[in-house]
Design a protein around this motif. Structure first.
Motif, PDB file in Angstrom:
ATOM      1  N   PRO A 168      40.005  23.001  12.944  1.00 27.55           N
ATOM      2  CA  PRO A 168      40.244  21.911  11.994  1.00 27.55           C
ATOM      3  C   PRO A 168      41.620  22.080  11.350  1.00 27.55           C
ATOM      4  O   PRO A 168      42.020  23.180  11.007  1.00 27.55           O
ATOM      5  CB  PRO A 168      39.131  22.078  10.959  1.00 27.55           C
ATOM      6  CG  PRO A 168      38.733  23.512  11.059  1.00 27.55           C
ATOM      7  CD  PRO A 168      39.001  23.952  12.475  1.00 27.55           C
ATOM      8  N   GLY A 169      42.334  21.003  11.243  1.00 28.72           N
ATOM      9  CA  GLY A 169      43.656  21.022  10.620  1.00 28.72           C
ATOM     10  C   GLY A 169      43.782  19.889   9.640  1.00 28.72           C
ATOM     11  O   GLY A 169      42.829  19.137   9.403  1.00 28.72           O
ATOM     12  N   VAL A 170      44.947  19.752   9.053  1.00 31.17           N
ATOM     13  CA  VAL A 170      45.196  18.639   8.145  1.00 31.17           C
ATOM     14  C   VAL A 170      45.626  17.423   8.961  1.00 31.17           C
ATOM     15  O   VAL A 170      46.090  17.554  10.096  1.00 31.17           O
ATOM     16  CB  VAL A 170      46.274  18.981   7.093  1.00 31.17           C
ATOM     17  CG1 VAL A 170      45.847  20.158   6.237  1.00 31.17           C
ATOM     18  CG2 VAL A 170      47.602  19.250   7.735  1.00 31.17           C
ATOM     19  N   ASP A 171      45.464  16.248   8.380  1.00 37.14           N
ATOM     20  CA  ASP A 171      45.904  15.031   9.061  1.00 37.14           C
ATOM     21  C   ASP A 171      47.394  15.122   9.327  1.00 37.14           C
ATOM     22  O   ASP A 171      48.162  15.581   8.480  1.00 37.14           O
ATOM     23  CB  ASP A 171      45.606  13.788   8.207  1.00 37.14           C
ATOM     24  CG  ASP A 171      44.125  13.477   8.125  1.00 37.14           C
ATOM     25  OD1 ASP A 171      43.370  13.924   9.019  1.00 37.14           O
ATOM     26  OD2 ASP A 171      43.728  12.789   7.174  1.00 37.14           O
ATOM     27  N   ARG A 172      47.780  14.666  10.499  1.00 42.55           N
ATOM     28  CA  ARG A 172      49.177  14.741  10.897  1.00 42.55           C
ATOM     29  C   ARG A 172      49.865  13.404  10.688  1.00 42.55           C
ATOM     30  O   ARG A 172      49.256  12.360  10.784  1.00 42.55           O
ATOM     31  CB  ARG A 172      49.279  15.138  12.364  1.00 42.55           C
ATOM     32  CG  ARG A 172      48.662  16.503  12.559  1.00 42.55           C
ATOM     33  CD  ARG A 172      49.085  17.263  13.732  1.00 42.55           C
ATOM     34  NE  ARG A 172      50.486  17.184  14.052  1.00 42.55           N
ATOM     35  CZ  ARG A 172      50.948  17.569  15.213  1.00 42.55           C
ATOM     36  NH1 ARG A 172      50.144  18.022  16.135  1.00 42.55           N
ATOM     37  NH2 ARG A 172      52.226  17.504  15.477  1.00 42.55           N
ATOM     38  N   VAL A 173      51.138  13.480  10.426  1.00 37.99           N
ATOM     39  CA  VAL A 173      51.980  12.289  10.366  1.00 37.99           C
ATOM     40  C   VAL A 173      52.416  12.010  11.797  1.00 37.99           C
ATOM     41  O   VAL A 173      52.868  12.922  12.491  1.00 37.99           O
ATOM     42  CB  VAL A 173      53.208  12.537   9.467  1.00 37.99           C
ATOM     43  CG1 VAL A 173      54.184  11.383   9.532  1.00 37.99           C
ATOM     44  CG2 VAL A 173      52.772  12.803   8.036  1.00 37.99           C
ATOM     45  N   PRO A 174      52.277  10.773  12.271  1.00 36.88           N
ATOM     46  CA  PRO A 174      52.732  10.483  13.638  1.00 36.88           C
ATOM     47  C   PRO A 174      54.198  10.873  13.815  1.00 36.88           C
ATOM     48  O   PRO A 174      55.026  10.666  12.924  1.00 36.88           O
ATOM     49  CB  PRO A 174      52.553   8.969  13.768  1.00 36.88           C
ATOM     50  CG  PRO A 174      51.564   8.606  12.714  1.00 36.88           C
ATOM     51  CD  PRO A 174      51.741   9.597  11.602  1.00 36.88           C
TER      52      PRO A 174
END
Length: 178
Positions: free
Chosen positions: A45-51
Motif C-alpha cells: 500500500p502506498g499514497v495516492d500518486r500524482v499522474p
C-alpha cells in the motif's frame, strides 16, 4: 560479468510485461510510493500518486501543491509544480522550476537527507527570488525565499533535528484566494 547465466540473461530482451511502460513505450514507474516519494515493493500500500503528466492551470496547480504540502506530501507537491514548470514557456518557466525545487528540498528534508535539502532549498530560492518585486499568481515569493533560506541555514548549522511539520509546509501564496 563472469557468471555465464548472467551473461545469457543480459543478452535476452527484457519481458515487456515486467517493465512499466506507457502506450508510447516511455518508461513509467507504477510501483507504489511512500509519503516521501520512495518506491515501495509492488503490491504494497502506498499514497495516492500524482499522474506523471499532470498539467494544471497556475491557480489550480498552486492550490493542489499547497494541499499536498499541508498534508505532508512535498514529493507529490513537487510533481504538480514540475508539471506546471514543464508546461510553461518564457520567463515564468524559471519560477515554476524554482517552486518545484523548493518542494524537492522539502522532500529531502523529510527523507532525512540534509545535503540534498540544503542544496535544493538554496537553488529553488535563488531561482524564484527575481520574481519577488512583482510576484505572479499571488505567490508569496519573498516569504518563500525567506523560509527556504532560513530553513537551509538551520539545516546547515544544526542538521535535521528539531524540524517541525510547519518547516515542511510553507505557504505558497500570500492569500488563499485567487
Amino acid at each position: 560479468m563472469s557468471d555465464p547465466d548472467a551473461q545469457a540473461r543480459a543478452r535476452q530482451p527484457l519481458d515487456p510485461d515486467r517493465r512499466d511502460r506507457d502506450p508510447e513505450g516511455r518508461a513509467r514507474n507504477a510501483r507504489p510510493r511512500d509519503a516521501s516519494g520512495r518506491p515501495l515493493a509492488r503490491g504494497a500500500p502506498g499514497v495516492d500518486r500524482v499522474p506523471e503528466d499532470v498539467v494544471l492551470p497556475p491557480a489550480e496547480a498552486l492550490r493542489e501543491a499547497q494541499r499536498l504540502l499541508d498534508a505532508g506530501l512535498p514529493f507529490q507537491a513537487h510533481e504538480v509544480l514540475e508539471g506546471a514548470w514543464k508546461a510553461t514557456e518564457g520567463v515564468q518557466r524559471t519560477l515554476w522550476q524554482g517552486l518545484a525545487q523548493l518542494a524537492v528540498g522539502l522532500t529531502h528534508a523529510q527523507r532525512r537527507n540534509a545535503n540534498g535539502a540544503v542544496s535544493l532549498l538554496e537553488r529553488g530560492a535563488e531561482r524564484i527570488s527575481p520574481f519577488a518585486a512583482d510576484p505572479p499568481h499571488g505567490i508569496d515569493v519573498a516569504g518563500l525565499v525567506a523560509h527556504a533560506t532560513a530553513l537551509a541555514g538551520r539545516i546547515s548549522s544544526a542538521g535535521l533535528t528539531g524540524l517541525t511539520g510547519d518547516d515542511l509546509r510553507p505557504r505558497l501564496r500570500r492569500q488563499l484566494g485567487d
